[in-house]
Design a protein around this motif. Sequence first.
Motif, mmCIF file in Angstrom:
data_model
loop_
_atom_site.group_PDB
_atom_site.id
_atom_site.type_symbol
_atom_site.label_atom_id
_atom_site.label_comp_id
_atom_site.label_asym_id
_atom_site.label_seq_id
_atom_site.Cartn_x
_atom_site.Cartn_y
_atom_site.Cartn_z
ATOM 1 N N LYS C 194 -1.204 -20.281 4.071
ATOM 2 C CA LYS C 194 -1.264 -20.628 5.407
ATOM 3 C C LYS C 194 -1.876 -21.957 5.593
ATOM 4 O O LYS C 194 -2.934 -22.480 4.574
ATOM 5 C CB LYS C 194 -2.142 -19.588 6.387
ATOM 6 C CG LYS C 194 -1.272 -18.349 6.291
ATOM 7 C CD LYS C 194 -1.534 -17.593 7.498
ATOM 8 C CE LYS C 194 -1.029 -16.305 7.539
ATOM 9 N NZ LYS C 194 -1.953 -15.199 7.247
ATOM 10 N N LYS C 196 -4.182 -25.240 6.112
ATOM 11 C CA LYS C 196 -5.793 -24.920 5.914
ATOM 12 C C LYS C 196 -6.549 -24.891 7.194
ATOM 13 O O LYS C 196 -7.468 -23.896 7.468
ATOM 14 C CB LYS C 196 -6.220 -26.017 5.163
ATOM 15 C CG LYS C 196 -6.277 -25.677 3.662
ATOM 16 C CD LYS C 196 -7.021 -26.704 2.956
ATOM 17 C CE LYS C 196 -7.883 -26.183 1.799
ATOM 18 N NZ LYS C 196 -8.521 -27.483 1.099
ATOM 19 N N VAL C 197 -6.469 -25.779 7.779
ATOM 20 C CA VAL C 197 -7.465 -26.015 8.941
ATOM 21 C C VAL C 197 -6.854 -25.456 10.115
ATOM 22 O O VAL C 197 -5.913 -25.846 10.584
ATOM 23 C CB VAL C 197 -7.840 -27.519 9.314
ATOM 24 C CG1 VAL C 197 -8.921 -27.366 10.471
ATOM 25 C CG2 VAL C 197 -8.681 -27.979 7.932
ATOM 26 N N VAL C 198 -7.385 -24.720 11.007
ATOM 27 C CA VAL C 198 -7.194 -24.302 12.451
ATOM 28 C C VAL C 198 -7.419 -25.750 13.196
ATOM 29 O O VAL C 198 -8.624 -25.851 13.614
ATOM 30 C CB VAL C 198 -8.032 -23.080 12.934
ATOM 31 C CG1 VAL C 198 -7.360 -21.768 12.618
ATOM 32 C CG2 VAL C 198 -9.225 -23.369 12.332
ATOM 33 N N ALA C 199 -6.348 -26.195 13.338
ATOM 34 C CA ALA C 199 -6.427 -27.798 14.084
ATOM 35 C C ALA C 199 -6.645 -27.612 15.659
ATOM 36 O O ALA C 199 -6.648 -28.637 16.258
ATOM 37 C CB ALA C 199 -5.150 -28.469 13.729
#
Lengths: 200, 178, 203
Positions: C194, C196-199
């Motif tokens: 998934k 990486k960063v929950v943007a």
Amino acid sequence: MGPLFPNGLISGDWNLVIAVFIGIAFGFLLEASGFSSSRNLAGVFYGYNFVVLRVFFTAVIVAMVGLLYFNYFGWLDLSKIFILPTFLPSMIVGGVVMGLGFIIGGFCPGTSFTAIVIGKLDALVFAVGLFIGIFLFAEVFPFIEHFYYSGNLGNVTLTDVTGISASWWAFGFTVIALAAFWASWLIEKKVRKRIKEYKF
Amino acid sequence: MNKVNSNREGTHYLNPYLGGVLMGLLMIATVFISGRELGISGAVKDTVVEAAHVISPAAAKAHPYYGQYIKEGKSPMDTWLVFEVLGVFIGALLSGIIYKRVRKPFVEHGPSISSKKRLVVALIGGILWGFGTRLGRGCTSGAALSGSSTFSFGGVMVMLLIFASAYLFAWLFRKLWT
Amino acid sequence: MNRNYFILTLIMLVLAAGTFFIPKKSMQQQVKPSKLLWEIIQPTRYVSTDQVAKMIIQKDPSLELIDVRSADEYARFSLPNTINIPLDSIVNENSMDYFGIPGTNVVFFSNDAIKADEAWVLTRRLGFNATYVMKGGLNRWIETIIQPKEPAEESPRTAFETYEFRKGAQLYFTGAKVETTTAKKAKVVIRRKKKKVVASGGC
């Protein structure tokens, strides 16, 4: 291990449930620390009440240092957390506008919400202003769109920009904050002698 | 500790340093659980977007600012921040009840101004904040507090600017507060 | 009261200073050269063609085969359920998503083991665990699985057992060739990490 949600260890729905509880804790701490009073908040700029400075900077240095330790112990992958992006010109103007709003309105958004629930009408009016302000922003957005997106540095940290390690920043902030706490204590004592009609 | 404010009975606050430490730990917990940070103004923005979307879906979707927050099959208010702000209201109410600060609606104002004037300046302040948070990508909680604690360059910049600008203008508006 | 604050101030200073003594972890954690060297000389990073064949036959869900040869070679012949990431694009942002998925073992292979070895070193250097190299590459694969040689009569019993297995595997990989290749095309399950960063974020 952490962060739990980006690592897929908790689901999106639970993340929202947890958000409510985090909000409860945040709201409680804001209110309990006295952030629900605009006079307490404005006090920091006139030297009669430094509660904002104390709570705010204590929270910042605890979180900064704590995050470094969490990263070290492997509980938290600092590369996976959200870093606020930097858009130089628009954030500089934004910061100045917010500072002006702070001294005029006496609240910031979060503190105004905590003040509403304990019955402060000025906070309610302030919150209405917030909505109007964002609406106005959206209205003029087409004209300032270029400015809004200019100077994009991306999601950069202090270390990315300056090359100075996070430990130094954390230590620097801690020293400055602690010095400010002691200084504020002295200033407060002096100023409070002159101030009228205010209960601390 | 000497002169008493007319519109408040003796009220008790948490020790600021205790509050600060707890808030710092809360931020660490938030990052640990959700990988993001506390915030307020984003939720207000989501509400405005939702309102625009309800009033005129097509226009909102075409709008350069609202449009970027509207996704098919998902309400603009279905965000982490909106839920968190809901919690903020509950938490503040809890604290207000525990410390006996919940009262009938009233206006708190400095000693030198009237209630009416206080309301006017509060509205102006709110509008400035609303505008500023969008330019600054967040308010004191989202940009300044959370941004700086995660070592974000922009966060620290906004934090310093908010305080610097408020100190700069403080003298002009001293009548409002002292 | 003042004394307590003084102690708290000291505690906070010590804690902050303590962060100087914790080792730095950069955004993309890299493995130390000395550690890498030690790992390079370990034989544990190799898996044999037999092991790979067994895992393919058993449809082991943890197996993630990565062909590091060029796209042309990949199109001509490869193993079933394989992802093609040519060596020159192995450190691309996109390719990163295939490594380090919890619960999977990445096995690199090429014609011989050289390219696969290089891929292994690169990914290991970037801090990805659970990556392996198929020993001998596809050449060994052909020798052992597709055209297994019967061991000499005086060989130990295990050699015959291996041979038996290889014969079976040969059937599996060549016998029902038409069927498996078509099935394979449909079945390639590509797993990706998934993002990486929950943007989302900001105030």
